[in-house]
Design a protein around this motif. Structure first.
Motif, short mmCIF file in Angstrom:
data_model
loop_
_atom_site.label_atom_id
_atom_site.label_comp_id
_atom_site.label_asym_id
_atom_site.label_seq_id
_atom_site.Cartn_x
_atom_site.Cartn_y
_atom_site.Cartn_z
N ASP A 91 0.84 -1.19 0.00
CA ASP A 91 0.00 0.00 0.00
C ASP A 91 0.88 1.26 0.00
OD1 ASP A 91 0.55 0.97 2.72
OD2 ASP A 91 -0.67 -0.70 3.44
N PRO A 92 0.30 2.44 -0.21
CA PRO A 92 1.10 3.66 -0.31
C PRO A 92 1.85 4.03 0.97
CG PRO A 92 -1.06 4.02 -1.29
CD PRO A 92 -1.12 2.71 -0.55
N ASN A 93 1.44 3.48 2.11
CA ASN A 93 2.14 3.75 3.37
C ASN A 93 3.28 2.79 3.63
OD1 ASN A 93 0.27 5.84 4.00
ND2 ASN A 93 -1.19 4.31 4.71
N GLY A 94 3.54 1.88 2.68
CA GLY A 94 4.62 0.92 2.82
C GLY A 94 4.21 -0.40 3.44
N GLY A 95 2.93 -0.55 3.85
CA GLY A 95 2.46 -1.82 4.38
C GLY A 95 2.36 -2.86 3.27
N LYS A 96 2.72 -4.10 3.58
CA LYS A 96 2.70 -5.17 2.60
C LYS A 96 1.71 -6.25 3.05
CE LYS A 96 7.58 -4.39 1.46
NZ LYS A 96 7.85 -3.41 2.52
N HIS A 97 0.90 -6.74 2.10
CA HIS A 97 -0.22 -7.62 2.43
C HIS A 97 -0.21 -8.82 1.49
CE1 HIS A 97 -1.67 -4.01 4.55
NE2 HIS A 97 -1.26 -3.37 3.47
N LEU A 160 9.10 -9.96 7.73
CA LEU A 160 9.59 -9.12 6.63
C LEU A 160 8.61 -8.00 6.29
CD1 LEU A 160 11.04 -11.92 4.30
CD2 LEU A 160 12.21 -10.61 6.07
N GLY A 161 7.80 -7.62 7.28
CA GLY A 161 6.84 -6.55 7.08
C GLY A 161 5.62 -6.93 6.28
N ILE A 162 5.41 -8.24 6.02
CA ILE A 162 4.28 -8.70 5.21
C ILE A 162 3.25 -9.33 6.14
CG2 ILE A 162 3.54 -10.16 3.29
CD1 ILE A 162 6.44 -10.13 2.30
N THR A 163 2.01 -8.86 6.05
CA THR A 163 0.96 -9.32 6.95
C THR A 163 -0.12 -10.08 6.19
OG1 THR A 163 -0.10 -7.16 6.74
CG2 THR A 163 1.33 -7.49 8.64
#
Length: 532
Positions: A91-97, A160-163
């Motif tokens: 997403d634009p805030n750097g969150g990874k899904h 790794l920041g991926i949820t």
């Protein structure tokens, strides 16, 4: 804001979740094609510990009225081993899904050997069915739920920041850039994606208004195909003295907005105008000597406002002064010439930009010469809201890090501190910096992975350069600057002084030896529009 001597365009555009209108329509944004992986045949990662290099990436930008993310669609998806492939939406805030995580993979081996067939379109939706436990070959076309892995192959959410999130939990940033990243965990098989898209609900923050004297000889409103000097769409027929009259958007959907004001009706059948032009211009609200219109229920954001103020009966002799609350142009005079066959700024209309924070816009009109006239209005949100958002694409560093921009606080021009911009997820303990410009860009830098996300001229925020925090060899580096404190300490910095509505475009970078982009890795961009 004081403009630098080098010409540039200040584009006010940043986004956040909107206060919703009453009705919505749907949107779909798409991009492609892309190879899977970007080069080679995959592999090189350590499951849930280190992502494979050479990931594929493709970005789309949501419309300014986006309200939901309902589904992702993959068209022409082909890969000869589905257990290799891992789809992540950033997403634009750097969150990874996670979207699809290695079908059939249980923690060891290579997962299912079934294929993705380019003829079978795959849609991901929270309402979709789970992928079957026994996968057909090829994977059947259909609508499936997000897949986060199976048994020992379940992705540890947050690694790794991926949820692991349903689509409904992914932040919606109207106007924000979303990036699909595809990782190929095992070498030997390759694939491709012809196109991918995001679908969802959209609200339209715009409306067209015609002050219509229903009893006059020039009665009627323009057709929805008529744009005037703005954007085509449904025109609201509003009496010259409305009292909380409800407004619909360009598609005819109800909105939260109403308009009130006081003026007398007047019509004059001008021989030079015809059709939609006559419907807009030949009947007017006469606010002489002065009056105002207030539009209430306006969601926060940056708006373009167009005011038509042309006297159909005395084109050259009557002039009207128009002032839009919070507008950057101040009072503008309109009129003074005959109809030329098309709209002319300063003659039939004036245009201004204003930032809305309190839910209303007021348009003040007054006689300059003779009598005042107001034919109509057009209102269009150009930035969704005034909250910062990201755009552009981050570079993948040689070490596999993806630096992204983030922020905290409020960018208020009245404050001297309290708004921090940061580059995170960068290589640890590396020399780095940050800079700003006045327009968005996407310019390849050198032969490596870096991209310049701002136009020139640019100004450093760190001089001398700083260094990322974190650990050598890890992607835990961060670099931050309090933007307001920087401006307060440097009052003559490029573009200063800044006023509410001014927009900066910021980007970070760090040293990245071996990167063909002159040994640097770059973050994505961050739009920041100053608030009062």
């Amino acid at each position: 804001m004081k403009l630098p001597s080098i010409p540039f365009s200040v584009l006010a555009a940043s986004f956040a979740v909107l206060a919703p209108f009453a009705s919505a329509q749907t949107y779909s944004v798409s991009n492609g094609p892309m190879a899977i992986p970007a080069s080679g045949t995959g592999g090189g990662g350590i499951w849930a510990t280190a992502l494979p290099p050479n990931s594929s990436a493709s970005s789309v930008t949501l419309p300014s009225g986006a309200a939901t993310i309902a589904s992702l669609t993959f068209t022409g998806l082909a890969h000869s081993w589905v257990g290799d492939v891992h789809f992540v939406l950033e997403d634009p805030n750097g969150g990874k899904h996670n979207v699809i995580t290695r079908l059939g993979f249980t923690g060891t081996g290579a997962g299912s050997s079934s294929d993705f067939n380019a003829a079978n379109t795959i849609t991901i939706s929270d309402a979709g069915a789970p992928f079957p436990g026994t996968l057909p070959n090829p994977i059947a076309a259909g609508t499936y739920a997000p897949h986060f892995g199976t048994a020992g192959g379940l992705w540890p959410t947050g690694n790794l920041g991926i949820t692991n999130d349903p689509l409904s939990a992914i932040p919606v940033v109207p106007g924000g850039t979303y990036t699909l990243r595809v990782y190929d965990w095992v070498s030997g098989d390759v694939g491709a994606l012809a196109s991918w898209s995001i679908q969802g609900a959209e609200v339209v923050a715009a409306c067209n208004i015609d002050f219509d004297d229903a009893s006059g000889s020039a009665a009627g409103v323009p057709s929805p195909a008529y744009a005037g000097a703005g954007v085509a769409g449904v025109w609201n027929a509003i009496s010259p003295s409305p009292s909380n009259a409800p407004l619909v958007d360009l598609s005819g959907f109800a909105t939260s907005m109403t308009i009130s004001g006081l003026a007398g009706p007047f019509t004059f059948d001008n021989a030079g105008t015809s059709g939609d032009d006559a419907a807009l211009l030949d009947d007017v609200a006469d606010p002489s000597p002065s009056s105002s219109y207030t539009i209430n229920g306006v969601p926060s954001g940056t708006y373009e406002v167009i005011v038509y103020a042309w006297a159909p009966d005395n084109r050259t002799g009557f002039l009207t002064d128009v002032t839009i609350s919070g507008g950057v142009a101040g009072t503008q005079t309109c009129g003074g010439a005959t109809w030329s066959g098309s709209h002319v700024e300063g003659v039939t209309f004036v245009r201004d930009t204003t930032v809305v924070t309190g839910g209303s816009i007021t348009i003040a009109v007054a006689t300059n010469t003779g009598f005042a006239s107001v034919n109509g209005l057009q209102l269009r949100r150009t930035s969704g809201s005034i909250d910062p958002s990201t755009y552009c694409v981050s570079a993948l560093s040689v070490n596999g890090c993806t630096p992204v921009m983030s922020f905290s606080g409020t960018p208020s021009v009245a404050a001297s501190s309290g708004f921090t911009v940061a580059m995170i997820n960068a290589d640890g303990l590396r020399t780095g910096g940050m800079f700003y410009g006045f327009g968005p860009a996407s310019i390849p830098f050198g032969s490596g992975s870096a991209t310049l996300c701002t136009t020139a001229p640019r100004k450093r925020l760190l001089n001398p350069l700083g260094a990322t925090s974190g650990t050598t060899g890890a992607c835990d580096g961060a670099l931050s600057v309090d933007l307001l404190a920087f401006i307060a300490a440097n009052p003559s910095t490029l573009g200063a002084p800044f006023v509410a509505g001014d927009t900066l475009y910021l980007q970070g970078w760090n040293r990245d030896n071996g990167n063909g982009s002159k040994n640097i890795a770059t973050s994505n961009g961050l739009r920041v529009t100053f608030q009062p």
